[in-house]
Design a protein around this motif. Structure first.
Motif, PDB file in Angstrom:
ATOM      1  N   GLU A 102       0.809  -1.211   0.000  1.00 13.82           N
ATOM      2  CA  GLU A 102       0.000   0.000   0.000  1.00 13.82           C
ATOM      3  C   GLU A 102       0.848   1.268   0.000  1.00 13.82           C
ATOM      4  N   HIS A 103       2.165   1.136   0.092  1.00 11.87           N
ATOM      5  CA  HIS A 103       3.051   2.292   0.018  1.00 11.87           C
ATOM      6  C   HIS A 103       3.235   2.714  -1.438  1.00 11.87           C
ATOM      7  N   PRO A 104       3.658   3.959  -1.668  1.00 14.20           N
ATOM      8  CA  PRO A 104       3.789   4.442  -3.055  1.00 14.20           C
ATOM      9  C   PRO A 104       4.667   3.554  -3.926  1.00 14.20           C
ATOM     10  N   HIS A 105       5.729   2.999  -3.344  1.00 13.37           N
ATOM     11  CA  HIS A 105       6.643   2.131  -4.097  1.00 13.37           C
ATOM     12  C   HIS A 105       6.813   0.831  -3.310  1.00 13.37           C
ATOM     13  N   PRO A 106       5.927  -0.136  -3.547  1.00 16.05           N
ATOM     14  CA  PRO A 106       6.000  -1.398  -2.802  1.00 16.05           C
ATOM     15  C   PRO A 106       7.398  -2.006  -2.840  1.00 16.05           C
ATOM     16  N   LEU A 107       7.814  -2.552  -1.742  1.00 20.34           N
ATOM     17  CA  LEU A 107       9.117  -3.164  -1.531  1.00 20.34           C
ATOM     18  C   LEU A 107      10.232  -2.136  -1.497  1.00 20.34           C
ATOM     19  N   ALA A 108      10.335  -1.282  -2.513  1.00 20.73           N
ATOM     20  CA  ALA A 108      11.434  -0.321  -2.575  1.00 20.73           C
ATOM     21  C   ALA A 108      11.412   0.631  -1.393  1.00 20.73           C
ATOM     22  N   ASP A 109      10.224   1.084  -0.983  1.00 15.20           N
ATOM     23  CA  ASP A 109      10.147   1.987   0.161  1.00 15.20           C
ATOM     24  C   ASP A 109      10.629   1.292   1.430  1.00 15.20           C
ATOM     25  N   ALA A 110      10.192   0.055   1.649  1.00 17.03           N
ATOM     26  CA  ALA A 110      10.598  -0.677   2.847  1.00 17.03           C
ATOM     27  C   ALA A 110      12.105  -0.929   2.858  1.00 17.03           C
ATOM     28  N   LEU A 111      12.657  -1.318   1.715  1.00 15.36           N
ATOM     29  CA  LEU A 111      14.098  -1.565   1.653  1.00 15.36           C
ATOM     30  C   LEU A 111      14.882  -0.264   1.801  1.00 15.36           C
ATOM     31  N   GLY A 112      14.338   0.829   1.288  1.00 15.29           N
ATOM     32  CA  GLY A 112      14.999   2.114   1.456  1.00 15.29           C
ATOM     33  C   GLY A 112      15.096   2.529   2.910  1.00 15.29           C
TER      34      GLY A 112
END
Length: 289
Positions: free
Chosen positions: A54-64
């Motif tokens: 549900e974040h703007p950039h799935p996976l990438a936001d969490a890894l960032g």
């Protein structure tokens, strides 16, 4: 089910291999001074991105933000595994492969077998099944085999850790087909009722449950001593069996109550802190370090 009677020493010996393989902890950096690309900071093994897609950039936001665990809800629709929280949000383009498996494989290949370059952390990919567990898991299992080069695997009861560890949650119907596999590229997300059971940590390395079903405290004022003792008892029991612990539905609005709950979770040794606020949890954990 009731576990066979064992002494603490024999019980620990029986689970130590699975515990070490799937603990998800950060070991000493393999390369001094390295961290996640562009971040300059080590990853956060205890950070779990709830409903990450549900974040703007799935996976990438969490890894960032350096998270050690991400969560994706999946639906089996016409042979495809689509990612969404509600059925009304399904989009044929938002598949598990497109949002998670393909980007992770590219990242692991580019970073010499690691999600976070230089750190022996196996990223937990928690896959929450929203449709019938049996058929959905069987399709998921077929898909995961295509990505086996990066995944933790259990073969003949022995766990071989990979850069990514897939853990299946959601519909409980997935358990039977998982237990029937002699080679598995995923693991099962247990509940509190699985503590003390006969299923090994090689099948159930994670215990997740609803905070509000076990605790009344929501972070306002001191935690009741009895609830604090129960929280620590649960974490210790899980760790004694080689399992990790996560609570969902913990307070997640910014402010002192949320931080008070997070502090108690850390003090109790709970393995994953659950949030939708990536920046907020990253700031809290980095300050806590």
């Amino acid at each position: 089910m009731t576990a066979p009677t064992r002494t603490p020493h024999t019980r620990r010996a029986a689970v130590v291999t699975a515990a070490a393989a799937l603990a998800g902890s950060i070991a000493t950096p393999a390369l001094a001074g390295t961290a996640d690309r562009g971040r300059g900071r080590p990853p956060l093994r205890r950070a779990h991105a709830h409903n990450d897609y549900e974040h703007p950039h799935p996976l990438a936001d969490a890894l960032g933000h350096g998270f050690g665990s991400v969560e994706a809800d999946i639906w089996l629709v016409d042979g495809r595994l689509l990612v969404a929280h509600d059925e009304s949000e399904l989009d044929p383009a938002r598949t598990l492969e497109a949002l998670y498996l393909d980007p992770l494989l590219r990242r692991v290949r580019a970073q010499h077998g690691r999600v976070y370059r230089g750190y022996r952390l196996s990223l937990q990919l928690l896959i929450d099944i929203k449709t019938a567990g049996g058929p959905t898991y069987r399709e998921l299992s077929r898909r995961l085999r295509r990505y086996r080069s990066m995944l933790s695997v259990c073969a003949g009861g022995h766990v071989h850790p990979g850069a990514v560890t897939a853990v299946v949650s959601g519909d409980r119907g997935a358990r039977a087909p998982m237990e029937a596999e002699t080679v598995r590229h995923a693991f099962y997300d247990g509940r509190l009722t699985d503590l003390g059971g006969s299923a090994p940590a090689a099948l159930i390395p994670l215990i997740s449950d609803n905070w509000s079903l076990s605790f009344t405290w929501q972070g306002v004022g001191p935690m009741p001593p009895g609830e604090r003792a129960e929280l620590r008892r649960i974490a210790a029991a899980a760790h004694d069996e080689g399992r990790r612990v996560r609570w969902w539905a913990t307070p997640d609005q910014p402010g002192p109550p949320r931080e008070a709950v997070w502090r108690e979770l850390l003090d109790a040794g709970v393995d994953y802190l659950n949030t939708d606020d990536l920046a907020g949890l990253e700031a809290f954990l980095r300050a806590a370090r």
